[in-house]
Scaffold this active site. Structure first.
Site, PDB file in Angstrom:
ATOM      1  N   THR A  87      -4.166  50.540  62.265  1.00  0.00           N
ATOM      2  CA  THR A  87      -3.262  51.548  62.337  1.00  0.00           C
ATOM      3  C   THR A  87      -1.937  50.858  61.757  1.00  0.00           C
ATOM      4  O   THR A  87      -0.878  51.559  61.527  1.00  0.00           O
ATOM      5  CB  THR A  87      -2.638  51.266  63.852  1.00  0.00           C
ATOM      6  OG1 THR A  87      -2.393  49.729  64.469  1.00  0.00           O
ATOM      7  CG2 THR A  87      -3.518  51.972  64.843  1.00  0.00           C
TER       8      THR A  87
ATOM      9  N   HIS B 141      17.477  48.701  52.630  1.00  0.00           N
ATOM     10  CA  HIS B 141      18.247  48.405  53.823  1.00  0.00           C
ATOM     11  C   HIS B 141      17.691  47.140  54.659  1.00  0.00           C
ATOM     12  O   HIS B 141      18.259  46.143  54.893  1.00  0.00           O
ATOM     13  CB  HIS B 141      18.245  49.309  54.850  1.00  0.00           C
ATOM     14  CG  HIS B 141      19.276  50.532  54.450  1.00  0.00           C
ATOM     15  ND1 HIS B 141      19.701  51.399  55.227  1.00  0.00           N
ATOM     16  CD2 HIS B 141      19.733  50.950  53.199  1.00  0.00           C
ATOM     17  CE1 HIS B 141      20.515  52.226  54.564  1.00  0.00           C
ATOM     18  NE2 HIS B 141      20.425  52.165  53.483  1.00  0.00           N
TER      19      HIS B 141
ATOM     20  N   HIS C 276      23.934  45.565  54.126  1.00  0.00           N
ATOM     21  CA  HIS C 276      22.526  45.518  54.604  1.00  0.00           C
ATOM     22  C   HIS C 276      22.051  43.986  54.721  1.00  0.00           C
ATOM     23  O   HIS C 276      21.083  43.562  55.585  1.00  0.00           O
ATOM     24  CB  HIS C 276      21.649  46.287  53.809  1.00  0.00           C
ATOM     25  CG  HIS C 276      21.991  47.797  53.872  1.00  0.00           C
ATOM     26  ND1 HIS C 276      22.030  48.425  55.334  1.00  0.00           N
ATOM     27  CD2 HIS C 276      22.719  48.603  52.959  1.00  0.00           C
ATOM     28  CE1 HIS C 276      22.451  49.590  54.934  1.00  0.00           C
ATOM     29  NE2 HIS C 276      22.819  49.761  53.908  1.00  0.00           N
TER      30      HIS C 276
ATOM     31  N   ASP D 221      -8.156  44.179  57.252  1.00  0.00           N
ATOM     32  CA  ASP D 221      -9.563  44.179  58.332  1.00  0.00           C
ATOM     33  C   ASP D 221     -10.277  45.173  57.849  1.00  0.00           C
ATOM     34  O   ASP D 221     -10.194  45.973  56.993  1.00  0.00           O
ATOM     35  CB  ASP D 221      -9.042  43.970  59.659  1.00  0.00           C
ATOM     36  CG  ASP D 221      -8.420  45.234  60.183  1.00  0.00           C
ATOM     37  OD1 ASP D 221      -8.442  46.199  59.730  1.00  0.00           O
ATOM     38  OD2 ASP D 221      -8.299  44.783  61.668  1.00  0.00           O
TER      39      ASP D 221
ATOM     40  N   CYS E 188      -4.482  47.452  58.515  1.00  0.00           N
ATOM     41  CA  CYS E 188      -5.694  47.458  59.530  1.00  0.00           C
ATOM     42  C   CYS E 188      -5.817  48.862  60.105  1.00  0.00           C
ATOM     43  O   CYS E 188      -5.361  49.686  59.363  1.00  0.00           O
ATOM     44  CB  CYS E 188      -5.091  46.390  60.726  1.00  0.00           C
ATOM     45  SG  CYS E 188      -3.785  47.006  61.863  1.00  0.00           S
TER      46      CYS E 188
HETATM   47  C1  RB5 Z   1      -9.659  46.790  65.016  1.00  0.00           C
HETATM   48  O1  RB5 Z   1     -10.557  47.616  65.653  1.00  0.00           O
HETATM   49  C2  RB5 Z   1      -8.027  47.339  65.205  1.00  0.00           C
HETATM   50  O2  RB5 Z   1      -7.775  46.884  66.390  1.00  0.00           O
HETATM   51  C3  RB5 Z   1      -7.072  46.903  64.139  1.00  0.00           C
HETATM   52  O3  RB5 Z   1      -7.641  47.366  62.965  1.00  0.00           O
HETATM   53  C4  RB5 Z   1      -5.658  47.425  64.296  1.00  0.00           C
HETATM   54  O4  RB5 Z   1      -5.744  48.870  64.305  1.00  0.00           O
HETATM   55  C5  RB5 Z   1      -4.996  46.660  65.340  1.00  0.00           C
HETATM   56  O5  RB5 Z   1      -3.825  46.915  65.406  1.00  0.00           O
END
Ligand code: RB5
Length: 155
Positions: free
Chosen positions: A73, A104, A139, A9, A71
């Site tokens: 995170t 694993h 595993h 994203d 994304c």
């Molecule tokens: C987008 O702003 C953000 O929420 C997305 O990239 C991600 O971190 C969601 O888990």
């Protein structure tokens, strides 16, 4: 030639390009299904598209070795991916976890965060995954139990 499919994203455009560059430097063909600009998109849509293509390609025998999803995170996109039947998406914190994700957990998707400050480079985590193989044995038994949970929806 190894093939990998990647999606991201708007929170991980730079990281996606870094990963593509690294994979290509290893002679891997990369299918980029993510966004290349900072325009806002919804990460579940990216997860669905990439995982759908990964699984369909498997069925066609024209397969990708695995997928990478990014994304901000790595969390939201991995949650979405893990709702899709047949997907085992790992979110490695470091090189050790990336190797374990293959050996694993036999992960077929790795997720990373473009806004995360990793203590070890994402490129090195990818190398650890690429250079390892699923161990099987006990595993594989555990991985089968994960997939059975998916089938039964046990709580
Ligand atoms: C987008 O702003 C953000 O929420 C997305 O990239 C991600 O971190 C969601 O888990």
């Amino acid at each position: 030639m190894k093939r990998v499919i990647i999606g991201n994203d708007h929170g991980a455009v730079d990281l996606k390009f870094r990963i593509v560059k690294h994979l290509e430097s290893r002679g891997i063909e990369v299918a980029n299904r993510g966004v290349d600009s900072g325009d806002s998109v919804d990460y579940p849509d990216i997860a669905a598209a990439v995982c759908g293509e990964l699984l369909a390609a498997d069925a066609d025998g024209n397969s990708f070795e695995f997928a990478v999803l990014c994304c901000g995170t790595g969390l939201g996109i991995s949650m979405a991916a893990n709702k899709i039947q047949g997907i085992r998406c790992a979110v490695p914190q470091n090189i050790f976890a990336a190797r374990m994700a293959r050996e694993h957990n036999n992960a077929n998707v790795l997720a990373f965060g473009g806004r995360i400050e990793y203590h070890e480079p994402v490129e090195a985590m990818l190398d650890a995954f690429l250079d390892s193989t699923a161990e099987g044995g006990r595993h594989a038994n555990r991985v089968n139990k994960i997939m059975a949970l998916e089938a039964t929806g046990d709580r």
